[in-house]
Design a protein around this motif. Structure first.
Motif, short mmCIF file in Angstrom:
data_model
loop_
_atom_site.label_atom_id
_atom_site.label_comp_id
_atom_site.label_asym_id
_atom_site.label_seq_id
_atom_site.Cartn_x
_atom_site.Cartn_y
_atom_site.Cartn_z
N GLU A 1 40.62 42.83 27.87
CA GLU A 1 40.42 44.38 27.91
C GLU A 1 39.35 45.08 28.94
O GLU A 1 39.83 46.19 29.43
N ILE A 2 38.52 44.54 29.20
CA ILE A 2 37.46 44.98 30.05
C ILE A 2 38.12 45.04 31.39
O ILE A 2 38.09 46.02 32.21
N LEU A 3 38.70 43.98 31.99
CA LEU A 3 39.15 43.73 33.23
C LEU A 3 40.41 44.63 33.14
O LEU A 3 40.88 45.20 34.42
N LYS A 4 41.42 44.79 32.36
CA LYS A 4 42.50 45.61 32.08
C LYS A 4 41.89 46.93 32.42
O LYS A 4 42.31 47.92 32.96
N GLY A 5 40.81 47.24 31.60
CA GLY A 5 40.39 48.67 31.65
C GLY A 5 39.91 49.18 33.01
O GLY A 5 40.06 50.43 33.14
N GLN A 6 39.74 48.34 33.94
CA GLN A 6 39.36 48.59 35.33
C GLN A 6 40.30 48.40 35.99
O GLN A 6 40.20 48.75 37.36
N THR B 1 49.90 38.07 32.66
CA THR B 1 50.98 37.47 32.95
C THR B 1 51.69 36.54 31.82
O THR B 1 53.04 36.16 31.84
N LYS B 2 50.73 35.98 30.89
CA LYS B 2 51.23 35.18 29.89
C LYS B 2 50.02 35.07 28.93
O LYS B 2 48.97 35.00 29.37
N VAL C 1 44.91 33.26 28.08
CA VAL C 1 45.51 34.33 28.61
C VAL C 1 45.48 34.20 30.22
O VAL C 1 44.48 33.82 30.61
N TYR C 2 46.50 34.24 30.65
CA TYR C 2 46.54 34.36 32.22
C TYR C 2 46.63 35.39 32.63
O TYR C 2 47.64 36.28 32.40
N VAL C 3 45.95 35.55 33.75
CA VAL C 3 45.89 36.98 34.30
C VAL C 3 46.10 36.87 35.93
O VAL C 3 45.83 35.92 36.56
N GLU D 1 44.31 47.73 41.39
CA GLU D 1 42.63 48.18 42.03
C GLU D 1 41.97 46.80 42.29
O GLU D 1 41.07 47.13 42.86
N PHE D 2 42.42 45.67 42.20
CA PHE D 2 41.53 44.53 42.78
C PHE D 2 41.10 44.57 44.05
O PHE D 2 39.93 44.17 44.45
N GLU D 3 42.23 44.80 45.09
CA GLU D 3 41.86 44.73 46.32
C GLU D 3 40.89 45.70 46.80
O GLU D 3 39.74 45.56 47.60
N LYS D 4 40.55 46.82 46.25
CA LYS D 4 39.82 47.95 46.33
C LYS D 4 38.44 47.60 45.84
O LYS D 4 37.44 47.87 46.53
N TYR D 5 38.63 46.86 44.71
CA TYR D 5 37.36 46.20 44.19
C TYR D 5 36.64 45.47 45.11
O TYR D 5 35.32 45.33 45.46
#
Length: 108
Positions: A53-58, A64-65, A83-85, A90-94
């Motif tokens: 949830e922290i990662l998704k919130g950002q 993915t699964k 949980v597979y992510v 926004e990842f490239e911007k980060y």
């Protein structure tokens, strides 16, 4: 190959903070991993969900699964969550912001 040898697996425990695990997942994705698995057993299932949830919130990851199961060899079964992510919008911007901060620190 044994699970503990898999590079893209983040095994969440109660011994470290949530931010340790979220930062580890971000680092693995930044280093080129396509998919990262965050997993936990028993009481750490809540911590896995919180990390996600922290990662998704950002907006840094997309799930993915999701795999749930019960594990137990020498006693009662305990819940397991995997949980597979993958990189989110926004990842490239980060990563770019992180690299620019590192470059500024080197100048100083």
């Amino acid at each position: 190959m044994a699970d503990n040898k898999v590079k893209n697996n983040v095994r969440v425990s109660t011994s470290k903070s949530l931010f340790f695990y979220t930062n580890l997942a971000k680092r693995l994705l930044a280093e080129g991993e396509e998919v990262v698995e965050l997993s936990g057993l028993g009481t750490t299932v809540n911590a896995v969900v919180s990390c996600i949830e922290i990662l998704k919130g950002q907006n840094l990851v997309e799930v993915t699964k999701i795999v749930t199961s019960l594990e137990g060899t020498n006693g009662p079964n305990v819940p397991k969550l995997q949980v597979y992510v993958k990189k989110g919008p926004e990842f490239e911007k980060y990563v770019q912001q992180l690299e620019s901060r590192k470059a500024e620190e080197k100048k100083e």
